[in-house]
Design a protein around this motif. Structure first.
Motif, PDB file in Angstrom:
ATOM      1  N   ASP A 217     -79.489  34.924 -14.023  1.00  0.00           N
ATOM      2  CA  ASP A 217     -79.320  36.325 -12.839  1.00  0.00           C
ATOM      3  C   ASP A 217     -77.400  36.069 -13.094  1.00  0.00           C
ATOM      4  OD1 ASP A 217     -79.644  38.941 -11.826  1.00  0.00           O
ATOM      5  OD2 ASP A 217     -79.316  37.676  -9.866  1.00  0.00           O
ATOM      6  N   ILE A 218     -77.727  34.647 -12.341  1.00  0.00           N
ATOM      7  CA  ILE A 218     -76.133  34.287 -12.124  1.00  0.00           C
ATOM      8  C   ILE A 218     -75.213  34.961 -13.161  1.00  0.00           C
ATOM      9  CG2 ILE A 218     -74.589  33.251 -11.129  1.00  0.00           C
ATOM     10  CD1 ILE A 218     -76.620  31.502  -9.643  1.00  0.00           C
ATOM     11  N   ALA A 219     -75.782  34.426 -14.796  1.00  0.00           N
ATOM     12  CA  ALA A 219     -74.656  34.672 -15.399  1.00  0.00           C
ATOM     13  C   ALA A 219     -74.098  35.864 -15.858  1.00  0.00           C
ATOM     14  CB  ALA A 219     -75.282  33.830 -16.280  1.00  0.00           C
ATOM     15  N   ARG A 220     -75.433  36.826 -15.879  1.00  0.00           N
ATOM     16  CA  ARG A 220     -75.709  38.073 -16.331  1.00  0.00           C
ATOM     17  C   ARG A 220     -74.169  38.796 -15.151  1.00  0.00           C
ATOM     18  NH1 ARG A 220     -73.574  40.719 -18.667  1.00  0.00           N
ATOM     19  NH2 ARG A 220     -74.326  42.917 -19.668  1.00  0.00           N
ATOM     20  N   ARG A 221     -74.406  38.696 -13.986  1.00  0.00           N
ATOM     21  CA  ARG A 221     -73.298  39.071 -12.615  1.00  0.00           C
ATOM     22  C   ARG A 221     -72.980  38.739 -13.041  1.00  0.00           C
ATOM     23  NH1 ARG A 221     -74.479  37.380  -8.250  1.00  0.00           N
ATOM     24  NH2 ARG A 221     -76.495  36.052  -8.675  1.00  0.00           N
ATOM     25  N   VAL A 222     -71.418  37.321 -13.622  1.00  0.00           N
ATOM     26  CA  VAL A 222     -70.783  37.254 -13.479  1.00  0.00           C
ATOM     27  C   VAL A 222     -70.114  37.112 -14.822  1.00  0.00           C
ATOM     28  CG1 VAL A 222     -70.272  35.861 -11.189  1.00  0.00           C
ATOM     29  CG2 VAL A 222     -70.736  34.331 -13.956  1.00  0.00           C
ATOM     30  N   LEU A 223     -70.326  37.534 -15.754  1.00  0.00           N
ATOM     31  CA  LEU A 223     -69.822  37.461 -17.166  1.00  0.00           C
ATOM     32  C   LEU A 223     -69.371  38.547 -17.966  1.00  0.00           C
ATOM     33  CD1 LEU A 223     -71.999  34.603 -18.721  1.00  0.00           C
ATOM     34  CD2 LEU A 223     -69.517  34.641 -18.039  1.00  0.00           C
ATOM     35  N   ASP A 224     -68.880  38.941 -18.985  1.00  0.00           N
ATOM     36  CA  ASP A 224     -68.447  40.240 -19.438  1.00  0.00           C
ATOM     37  C   ASP A 224     -69.094  40.427 -20.247  1.00  0.00           C
ATOM     38  OD1 ASP A 224     -67.266  39.749 -20.831  1.00  0.00           O
ATOM     39  OD2 ASP A 224     -65.161  39.372 -20.963  1.00  0.00           O
ATOM     40  N   ASP A 225     -69.852  41.963 -20.754  1.00  0.00           N
ATOM     41  CA  ASP A 225     -70.394  41.911 -21.480  1.00  0.00           C
ATOM     42  C   ASP A 225     -70.554  41.393 -23.608  1.00  0.00           C
ATOM     43  OD1 ASP A 225     -71.556  44.005 -20.445  1.00  0.00           O
ATOM     44  OD2 ASP A 225     -70.719  45.641 -21.721  1.00  0.00           O
ATOM     45  N   MET A 226     -69.138  41.361 -24.007  1.00  0.00           N
ATOM     46  CA  MET A 226     -68.916  39.997 -24.275  1.00  0.00           C
ATOM     47  C   MET A 226     -69.051  38.653 -24.651  1.00  0.00           C
ATOM     48  SD  MET A 226     -65.881  39.623 -26.969  1.00  0.00           S
ATOM     49  CE  MET A 226     -65.386  41.087 -27.457  1.00  0.00           C
ATOM     50  N   ALA A 234     -76.434  32.282 -27.840  1.00  0.00           N
ATOM     51  CA  ALA A 234     -76.300  30.394 -28.817  1.00  0.00           C
ATOM     52  C   ALA A 234     -77.849  29.768 -27.710  1.00  0.00           C
ATOM     53  CB  ALA A 234     -74.968  29.986 -27.659  1.00  0.00           C
ATOM     54  N   LEU A 235     -78.518  31.006 -27.009  1.00  0.00           N
ATOM     55  CA  LEU A 235     -79.341  30.266 -26.242  1.00  0.00           C
ATOM     56  C   LEU A 235     -80.868  31.027 -26.621  1.00  0.00           C
ATOM     57  CD1 LEU A 235     -78.384  30.580 -22.716  1.00  0.00           C
ATOM     58  CD2 LEU A 235     -77.860  28.577 -23.860  1.00  0.00           C
ATOM     59  N   GLY A 236     -80.372  31.417 -27.950  1.00  0.00           N
ATOM     60  CA  GLY A 236     -81.419  32.389 -28.616  1.00  0.00           C
ATOM     61  C   GLY A 236     -82.280  33.345 -27.912  1.00  0.00           C
ATOM     62  N   LEU A 237     -80.978  34.074 -26.623  1.00  0.00           N
ATOM     63  CA  LEU A 237     -82.810  34.600 -25.949  1.00  0.00           C
ATOM     64  C   LEU A 237     -82.152  36.423 -26.871  1.00  0.00           C
ATOM     65  CD1 LEU A 237     -80.870  34.061 -22.737  1.00  0.00           C
ATOM     66  CD2 LEU A 237     -83.525  33.506 -23.741  1.00  0.00           C
ATOM     67  N   PRO A 238     -83.221  37.136 -26.782  1.00  0.00           N
ATOM     68  CA  PRO A 238     -83.067  38.251 -27.593  1.00  0.00           C
ATOM     69  C   PRO A 238     -81.665  38.649 -27.414  1.00  0.00           C
ATOM     70  CG  PRO A 238     -84.708  38.289 -26.047  1.00  0.00           C
ATOM     71  CD  PRO A 238     -84.142  36.770 -26.032  1.00  0.00           C
ATOM     72  N   PRO A 239     -81.213  39.770 -27.809  1.00  0.00           N
ATOM     73  CA  PRO A 239     -80.366  40.552 -27.908  1.00  0.00           C
ATOM     74  C   PRO A 239     -80.718  41.888 -26.711  1.00  0.00           C
ATOM     75  CG  PRO A 239     -80.483  41.290 -29.755  1.00  0.00           C
ATOM     76  CD  PRO A 239     -80.938  40.492 -28.915  1.00  0.00           C
ATOM     77  N   VAL A 240     -79.336  41.557 -25.882  1.00  0.00           N
ATOM     78  CA  VAL A 240     -80.113  43.334 -25.061  1.00  0.00           C
ATOM     79  C   VAL A 240     -79.497  44.773 -25.914  1.00  0.00           C
ATOM     80  CG1 VAL A 240     -79.355  43.999 -23.145  1.00  0.00           C
ATOM     81  CG2 VAL A 240     -79.113  41.793 -23.203  1.00  0.00           C
ATOM     82  N   PRO A 241     -80.458  45.588 -25.755  1.00  0.00           N
ATOM     83  CA  PRO A 241     -80.224  46.647 -26.253  1.00  0.00           C
ATOM     84  C   PRO A 241     -79.100  47.929 -26.127  1.00  0.00           C
ATOM     85  CG  PRO A 241     -82.192  46.923 -26.063  1.00  0.00           C
ATOM     86  CD  PRO A 241     -82.231  45.733 -24.984  1.00  0.00           C
ATOM     87  N   GLY A 242     -78.547  48.282 -26.675  1.00  0.00           N
ATOM     88  CA  GLY A 242     -76.718  48.991 -26.144  1.00  0.00           C
ATOM     89  C   GLY A 242     -75.535  48.082 -25.641  1.00  0.00           C
ATOM     90  N   LEU A 243     -76.187  46.738 -26.132  1.00  0.00           N
ATOM     91  CA  LEU A 243     -75.030  46.409 -25.483  1.00  0.00           C
ATOM     92  C   LEU A 243     -74.023  45.820 -27.134  1.00  0.00           C
ATOM     93  CD1 LEU A 243     -73.805  44.210 -23.051  1.00  0.00           C
ATOM     94  CD2 LEU A 243     -74.831  42.420 -23.384  1.00  0.00           C
ATOM     95  N   VAL A 244     -72.730  45.579 -26.322  1.00  0.00           N
ATOM     96  CA  VAL A 244     -71.937  45.344 -27.865  1.00  0.00           C
ATOM     97  C   VAL A 244     -72.440  43.841 -28.241  1.00  0.00           C
ATOM     98  CG1 VAL A 244     -69.457  45.796 -28.487  1.00  0.00           C
ATOM     99  CG2 VAL A 244     -70.692  47.571 -27.213  1.00  0.00           C
ATOM    100  N   GLN A 245     -72.508  43.608 -29.048  1.00  0.00           N
ATOM    101  CA  GLN A 245     -72.697  42.082 -29.642  1.00  0.00           C
ATOM    102  C   GLN A 245     -71.207  41.384 -30.264  1.00  0.00           C
ATOM    103  OE1 GLN A 245     -75.377  40.435 -29.132  1.00  0.00           O
ATOM    104  NE2 GLN A 245     -75.777  42.457 -27.764  1.00  0.00           N
ATOM    105  N   ALA A 246     -71.055  40.485 -29.887  1.00  0.00           N
ATOM    106  CA  ALA A 246     -69.811  39.518 -30.339  1.00  0.00           C
ATOM    107  C   ALA A 246     -70.185  38.948 -30.989  1.00  0.00           C
ATOM    108  CB  ALA A 246     -68.867  38.626 -29.169  1.00  0.00           C
TER     109      ALA A 246
END
Length: 246
Positions: A217-226, A234-246
């Protein structure tokens, strides 16, 4: 939130290492975090509207948080890093130890100036705090460079990476959860993608799911979408729908 992965080995070339044999770096990530914290805080003080009570309260709260972090950082380095260096390379830390004492005095002076600005908010008081904070930060940038070169060289000559990781774990274990959460707010965006994935990957393996969810939750708040997309991949988490993937 005290479980944290060892810092990724440094790839910077110094007298004690080479680009092909990276070593465990006790300074790398925390110094990146402090640099980001310092520059963001200086920027906010520089643009402060001293007549705006809400803005003034928020900026001075960040100034105090930065000074608290700097004071804690000095204490941790003195207790763990300097103790380790002096145990095997006596006399190495004299210069930096003296600068630490000067930094503690400067922190106290900056706290007094922030209190004066809080009590009597004027543009002149804000400008004075800005100039003195800038000087403090400039001195710290030079100070951190010496630690990252001369002190790292001493550590790498005297300790194995496994021993350095043990020192880091003792430092991390001494940090209360609330302080660690505050540090992560600056550590996570300050790191490069490989450092970020390495640290959070270790936390993912070593922390209960609920606790790691708080880190994410901290990471999502402080990182940009890319940056967030790179981390989740890198962590093997599912991609967020609608989020631009780097």
């Amino acid at each position: 939130m005290s479980a944290i992965a060892p810092t990724a080995p440094s790839t910077e070339t110094t007298p004690a290492t080479s680009a092909t044999t990276p070593r465990m770096d006790l300074y790398a990530v925390i110094h990146k975090a402090l640099r980001l914290f310092m520059h963001d805080t200086l920027h906010r003080v520089g643009r402060l509207d001293a007549d705006d009570a809400t803005e003034r309260h928020a900026v001075l709260a960040q100034v105090q948080a930065l000074l608290d972090a700097c004071r804690s950082h000095v204490a941790k380095e003195n207790a763990y890093v300097h103790a380790a260096i002096e145990a095997r390379r006596p006399g190495t830390c004299g210069r930096i130890a003296g600068e630490h004492d000067a930094h503690l005095e400067a922190i106290a002076a900056l706290e007094a100036e922030a209190a004066a600005l809080r009590a009597l908010p004027t543009a002149a008081a804000a400008g004075r705090l800005y100039r003195h904070l800038a000087r403090f930060i400039g001195e710290n940038l030079e100070h951190m460079h010496v630690e990252e070169t001369l002190h790292n060289a001493a550590l790498w000559a005297a300790y194995s990476d496994d021993e350095l990781m043990q020192i880091e774990q003792r430092i991390v274990g001494s940090i209360p959860p609330a302080e660690m959460a505050a540090l992560l707010r600056w550590m996570i965006p300050a790191m490069n993608p490989a450092e970020r994935a390495g640290m959070l990957g270790g936390m993912q393996q070593g922390m209960p799911p609920d606790a790691f969810a708080g880190v994410l939750d901290i990471a999502r708040r402080v990182l940009d979408d890319m940056a967030w997309a790179k981390l989740t991949r890198a962590l093997g988490l599912p991609p967020v729908p609608g989020l631009v993937q780097a």
